[in-house]
Structures are given as C-alpha cells and as structure tokens.
Design a protein around this motif. Structure first.
Motif, short mmCIF file in Angstrom:
data_model
loop_
_atom_site.label_atom_id
_atom_site.label_comp_id
_atom_site.label_asym_id
_atom_site.label_seq_id
_atom_site.Cartn_x
_atom_site.Cartn_y
_atom_site.Cartn_z
N GLY A 232 -0.76 -21.38 -19.42
CA GLY A 232 0.62 -21.20 -19.84
C GLY A 232 1.05 -19.76 -19.83
O GLY A 232 0.25 -18.85 -19.60
N ARG A 251 0.78 -26.17 -19.32
CA ARG A 251 0.47 -27.22 -18.35
C ARG A 251 -1.01 -27.59 -18.44
O ARG A 251 -1.87 -26.74 -18.65
N THR A 253 -3.95 -29.28 -16.06
CA THR A 253 -4.16 -29.41 -14.62
C THR A 253 -5.48 -30.11 -14.35
O THR A 253 -6.55 -29.48 -14.42
N ASP A 271 -0.15 -30.82 -11.95
CA ASP A 271 0.24 -30.15 -13.18
C ASP A 271 1.06 -31.11 -14.03
O ASP A 271 2.01 -31.73 -13.54
N GLY A 273 3.32 -30.96 -17.40
CA GLY A 273 3.93 -30.05 -18.36
C GLY A 273 3.92 -30.65 -19.76
O GLY A 273 4.27 -31.80 -19.97
N SER A 304 8.80 -25.33 -17.05
CA SER A 304 7.60 -25.92 -16.45
C SER A 304 7.92 -27.37 -16.16
O SER A 304 8.38 -28.09 -17.04
N GLU A 306 7.62 -31.39 -15.53
CA GLU A 306 6.78 -32.38 -16.21
C GLU A 306 5.63 -32.82 -15.32
O GLU A 306 4.52 -33.04 -15.79
#
Length: 708
Positions: A232, A251, A253, A271, A273, A304, A306
């Motif tokens: 982030g 996020r 990942t 990713d 969010g 960011s 979603e």
C-alpha cells in the motif's frame, strides 16, 4: 478482529521494496532484498487490466466546471503495460529502469481518453547478506514526471493526487524520490518472505508518503511458485497521521509464477483492493481536480481498484564477465567451471588433451605420452606384462607377473650372478663367485663342505667343523669349541656367548645353582647365591648397621636393637622395660627408684575377683602413670591377663585393658598415644620374661614419635 487485522497489517511496514509490479525473480509488488549476480540482466514485461464493473469514480460520475454532474459508463477499460530492466554492475549492486504505458478508453464527455506514457522510474538497490538465510537491502528510486497530462481518469499512485490544484492519472506534477529498506528470509528453499518499507517525497508540494509491502513465496525453487502479498501507499501528513494511515486503501496480491526453461518466468497475479476498517465511501475517498482541456473535472476515487489482473513474462540473461576458476574463460562461456588452478583449457574452459591420446589432461595420469602410442583408460602407455615398463620400452615383454625388472623390463639381477632376484636366495653374492640354481655360492661358508651336503651352510670362517660342516662342540652347549671358554659345561646347563654357565645377576653363582636369581649386583652372597644375614635379624649385612644383634632381639629398620623406654639399655637386655625418661638406672636397665618404672605401678593395679572393676588402691598407680605421661612424650601399650577367669579369660583380659585405656583417655591422655590388648590367662613372653607372665597388668612404653 479489526484491531488484530490492523496490527497484522502494520507488521508488514518494516519490510519494504520498490513500487511497481514484478520487478525481480522473487515477489510481485515486494521483491527480494537480494540482488542479481554481477553481470546478470533481468527484463520483464507486464500487462495489467482493471475491469471490475464499476465506473472510474466512486460516485459513478464527475462534476464539470459548470457544476453539472456527468454520469460515467461502467466497465470502462483501464489497463497498464510496464517494461522493466535491471542490471547488476556488482554482486551486491543492481541498477534498474522502468517505462510504463497506460490506457483508458472511451471516457465519455472528456478529453482524457486513450493511450499515454507514464512516469520514467530509475532505481538502484544494494544487498547485504547477513547469513545464509537472512538478507538486508537498501534501495533508492527516482520518478521523473514524463507521463501524459491529457490522458486517463484513474490515478496510478496516491501521490499523483494533490491536495489542491491539478492532478493527472498518468503522471505526477513533480519529480519524486524514495528510499526503501528491504529484508528477505529464505527458509530451506520451501518458503521465502520478502518485505519492504520506504519513504517517498514529492519535490513539488514536499508531500511525503509511506510505501510498504510484504509477502510470502511458497516453494520458490520449484517449477510452480505460490505468491501472496500485501502492499500500500499512505500519505504522511502532519495532521491526523493515524487517520490517513487507517483510511488508506491497500491491496492483497495472490499470484502464481511458472519457472520456464532458460531462466524465464511467467507470472499471473491479481490485485484485490481493500480498506482497513470499513467499506470505502465518498467520505474516505480521494478528491481529484483534473484538467480536461479547458475544463476542470471533479470526482472522488478510491486510489486503488477493487480488482486488477496482471500477466508478466520475464527472463534473466547472463552477461557476466567473472571467471571463478581463473582459467581465462568467463563463467558464462565456461563449459567446465571447476577447472583446477593452472590447468590448461580450450576456448570453452575445459581441460585439453596435450598428448593427444584421447584422455583429457584432467584425468590423464601420463600426460606426456609420445604421440601415436596406444594407451589405457588412465592415459598411460600399455604394459601387457604389468612389470611397470611400458610395452614400447620393454625389451622383455613377457616377464612373469610380479617379478622384479630393471628399466628395460627385463628381470632384475642385482648381484650379476645370472640368477634373477626373484629366484636368488643370496642377493649379495660377491662378483664372480660361482653360484648354484638358488643364486648362492657353491660353498657359501667356505668350510670345504659343498652346500648340497653342508648341514650348517653359515658356519663362521675359521671355525673347526665336523664331517657335516657343523662347528665342533665337545660339551654340546651350542658354542663352538674354538670360542668356548668353558668347554666342559654340564649337559643341559645354560651358557652365554662365551660358553660359560649363565650368571644372570652376576653374583658369581651360576643360574643353575642360584636360589636367589635376582640378587642386586655387587652385594655379598653365600654359596647358594642369596644375600647374607649373619645375625639373622632380617636385615642383610650390607644394610645392617648393627650386625651383631642377638637372635630374636627387637630391631629397627637399620638392624639395631630397639630401646623402647629410651633408657640406653636395649630391649633384649632391659630387665625393667618400663622405665620413665631421664631416670638413673643400673646396668640391668632398672631404675634406682622403682617408682620411676611403669611396671612398678602395674604391680599395684588389682581387680576385684574375676571382675573388671578396679580395687580402689589401683587408681593411685593409674594416676601416677597419668602424671608421667603428661610429663614425658611417651606412648603406652596396656597389656592385661585374667588367669583366674577360666574359660572367660580372653574376654575379661580385653575388658580390663580397655577399662584402663578409657580411664587414661578420660584423664586427658590422647587416644593416639595409647594401645590396649588382652592376652587371656597369661601375658606373652618377652626377652626378659621368656616364659611369659601371669601379672594382671603390664605396660610397654615407647617414645611418642616411635611407630606403634
């Protein structure tokens, strides 16, 4: 639960790395603290797509400069393409460059549609290997505002959005730089943890942002690696710092990395969010004031997406110039990277075959074989008879296996007598000496008896022999008569080299007659070879300081008579052995005053009947003994009898002696100065009382320093 989740997120902050996607062979947003080896080049290309079914703003549209709200369509395409390259100039120093491109199409009623360049990104990272499983790293990054200002709607980074003024999706208004701290844990190649934390500064507005990320790589060395990360970007503002951090999206990942041949990698990731504590709404969103042509657009965005999906293809190229084995061929071209130091190699770094026998020098045990010779698997010329001489030098190629040979491969004859060493039993035969088939002289000992009939072929020269060639030995002691100094030894008698009887202890008595075979050298012995003790006191004459001691007389370790009471009269002649010290005595050892003798007191000690209870008058005598023992350094042995006690005499005599002992101890006489013993009905004989005594009590004094 929310507090726990926040705490876990905060734990990721100390482990940071570069901002970007798939910037090393480890991790996606959170690369390893390690660097590439020196001379290695890493290149990756990434395509990221955002299409979560929502408009590009939280409110579903934007407000134009006239105050009108314009609705945006959903599913507006938004994607990013990034090219990244890094090169390790040193083993622990890596330089990188990233060039991004972005696309957002068909944003209705704006001039922001289409494809545009992003900000150029330069980086440098240094690695510090702490140990085999832990690495630290430090990196610096510079962002140049080279991107398009007239494209895009979704800001790519939080520092692209200003607190006031204009903001752009594809570029920052001002240059920015950050410094990151990295660390990585390698846990037995089953799990790798990468993390980073960094501080980014915008040179224009002087705004600062905390960049962070951390993640796990599961099975990093396997064909398929599982990746899970969190990362982030948080503004660092002087007011409401905690609010800004807790309300900044981040996020998660997840990803998969496929290891392809030739150090190539295919990475798929997504990713997701998230907001720390609650669903993001317009109150928490980023307010954007964006320039579109002559108009300003106002809208709010999360900063960011979603959902985002990315695919990356990367490869490592070995451009190194290192030469670990120092053979002159750099490692990436070296087909034999572990060549020994100083070994000759070909252009591919492999050992050469200098003698061209088909065996490389590295395993050739005979590297200088002449050209054209047939060799074995060790590279040595063939030796069919295994005599150590190669066939091309062997003049006797059929030598029997195991026979010694000379330098020409022929059987060795050291003494030149015509018999090869393998069959020669006499290797040092004088030159020209006639020899037999065994290589030995025909008359080896030159005693006139041929070897064939000589039963003693090693007879020393000049010794008289019999008809069998053996030395004459009249007495049969094994010593030839010519050197036998005692030619009449008895049959079976042990003799020495001179033929005389053995005398092992050299006392003049032969071993066969010596009853004391270990007598020390130089001492006098009798005819039996034993040491002499003329006075029979147990001390040999050479050690006896008093050789005329009467038989049976008590003696000390030097053989001299004992004088227990120290009155000058030896015990064997002392008629009064209990005399007190410093007392006038006569020639018989008795004091002129009888009260100065312990046994005078002993005669006054009486017991009641056959009991162990003393007559009262006896205590006077005992007290006199206490007096003398306090005055003089004397030890005392107490002897008692009980002739009147019949069968109980042994017990009664012991109890009487012990009673007197306890009385003296009670009066202060040390126990170590006293001994006591009962002797039954009669006291034992002494030299002056040869038949013993029926006295009830007898005292045997001795000096205090005399051993008892």
């Amino acid at each position: 639960m929310k507090k726990l989740f926040a705490a876990l997120s905060l734990m990721c902050i100390p482990a940071l790395a570069q901002v970007g996607i798939v910037r090393s062979t480890s991790g996606i947003h959170a690369p390893s603290a390690k660097t590439l080896p020196q001379g290695f080049l890493y290149i990756s290309g990434t395509f990221e797509m955002v299409s979560d079914g929502n408009p590009l703003s939280l409110d579903g549209g934007y407000t134009d400069s006239k105050g009108n709200f314009v609705t945006l369509e959903k599913n507006t395409p938004s994607n990013d393409e990034t090219f990244y390259a890094s090169f390790a100039v040193l083993d622990n120093l890596e330089l990188g460059v990233s060039i991004p491109f972005h696309y957002e199409g068909d944003i209705n009623n704006t001039d922001l549609d289409g494809f545009g360049l992003g900000d150029l990104h330069l980086s440098a990272k240094g690695s510090i290997p702490v140990n085999e499983w832990f690495y630290l790293g430090l990196s610096g990054e510079l962002f140049a505002p080279t991107g398009s200002t007239e494209k895009g709607f979704r800001p790519r980074h939080r520092w692209y959005v200003k607190s006031d003024g204009e903001a752009y999706a594809f570029t920052s208004n001002y240059p920015a730089a950050n410094v990151n701290v990295h660390f990585s844990f390698d846990l037995r190649q089953y799990l790798t943890f990468n993390g980073y934390a960094g501080l980014l500064s915008d040179f224009g507005e002087k705004a600062k942002y905390l960049l962070w990320g951390a993640g796990f790589n599961i099975f990093p060395e396997k064909t398929l690696t599982l990746i899970f990360e969190a990362s982030g970007e948080t503004p660092m503002r002087s007011t409401r710092m905690s609010y800004h951090f807790l309300n900044s999206p981040f996020r998660l990942t997840p990803g998969l990395r496929l290891h392809l041949p030739y150090e190539a990698y295919l990475t798929l990731s997504g990713d997701v969010g998230f907001h720390y504590f609650k669903e993001l709404d317009s109150e928490d969103a980023l307010s954007v004031n964006l320039k579109s042509g002559k108009n300003n657009l106002h809208y709010k965005t999360s900063g960011s997406p979603e959902v985002a999906i990315a695919i990356s293809l990367s490869k490592v190229f070995n451009l190194s110039w290192g030469d670990d084995d120092n053979d002159g061929v750099i490692d990436r071209k070296d087909m034999c990277p572990n060549t020994f130091k100083g070994q000759k190699v070909n252009p591919r770094g492999c050992p050469v075959d200098e003698d061209q026998d088909g065996i490389l020098n590295i395993v050739d045990l005979c590297p200088n074989t002449p050209t054209g010779l047939e060799v074995d698997y060790n590279g040595c010329p063939l030796d069919h008879d295994n005599d150590g001489v190669a066939d091309y030098l062997d003049k006797c190629p059929n030598t029997t296996n195991g026979f010694a040979v000379d330098s020409t491969g022929c059987m060795l004859d050291t003494d030149g007598d015509g018999i090869d060493d393998n069959n020669d039993k006499c290797h040092e035969t004088p030159h020209g000496e006639p020899v037999g088939n065994d290589g030995c002289p025909l008359d080896q000992d030159k005693d006139g008896i041929p070897n064939e009939t000589d039963q003693c072929p090693d007879t020393p020269e000049g010794i008289s022999i019999d008809k069998n060639g053996c030395p004459l030995d009249f007495d049969g002691d094994g010593v030839p008569d010519d050197i036998d100094n005692c030619p009449n030894s008895k049959l079976g008698e042990l003799v020495g080299e001179s033929g005389c009887p053995l005398d092992s202890d050299k006392d003049g008595v032969p071993d066969t007659k010596d009853e004391c075979a270990d007598t020390p050298e130089g001492v006098a012995v009798n005819i039996l070879g034993c040491r002499i003790d003329q006075d029979g006191d147990g001390i040999f004459d050479e050690e006896d300081k008093c050789p005329g001691t009467p038989e049976g007389a008590p003696i000390d370790s030097l053989g001299c008579p004992l004088d227990s009471d120290g009155d000058g009269i030896a015990d064997w002649a002392d008629q009064c052995p209990g005399t007190a010290p410093n007392t006038f005595i006569d020639i018989s050892g008795c004091p002129t005053n009888q009260r100065h003798n312990f046994n005078t007191f002993a005669k006054h000690i009486r017991f009641k009947g056959i009991d162990t209870v003393l007559v009262n008058s006896s205590y006077t005598a005992l007290n006199d003994i206490v007096y003398y023992m306090r005055q003089y350094p004397m030890n005392l042995e107490i002897q008692c009898s009980a002739s009147e006690a019949g069968a109980n005499a042994e017990r009664i005599s012991n109890e009487r002696a012990e009673f007197i002992y306890n009385y003296l101890v009670k009066k202060g006489i040390r126990k170590e100065r006293l001994k006591f013993q009962g002797f039954g009905k009669k006291l034992p004989p002494t030299l002056t009382q040869k038949n013993g005594s029926t006295d009830v009590v007898r005292f045997i004094p001795s000096p205090e320093n005399q051993k008892q």
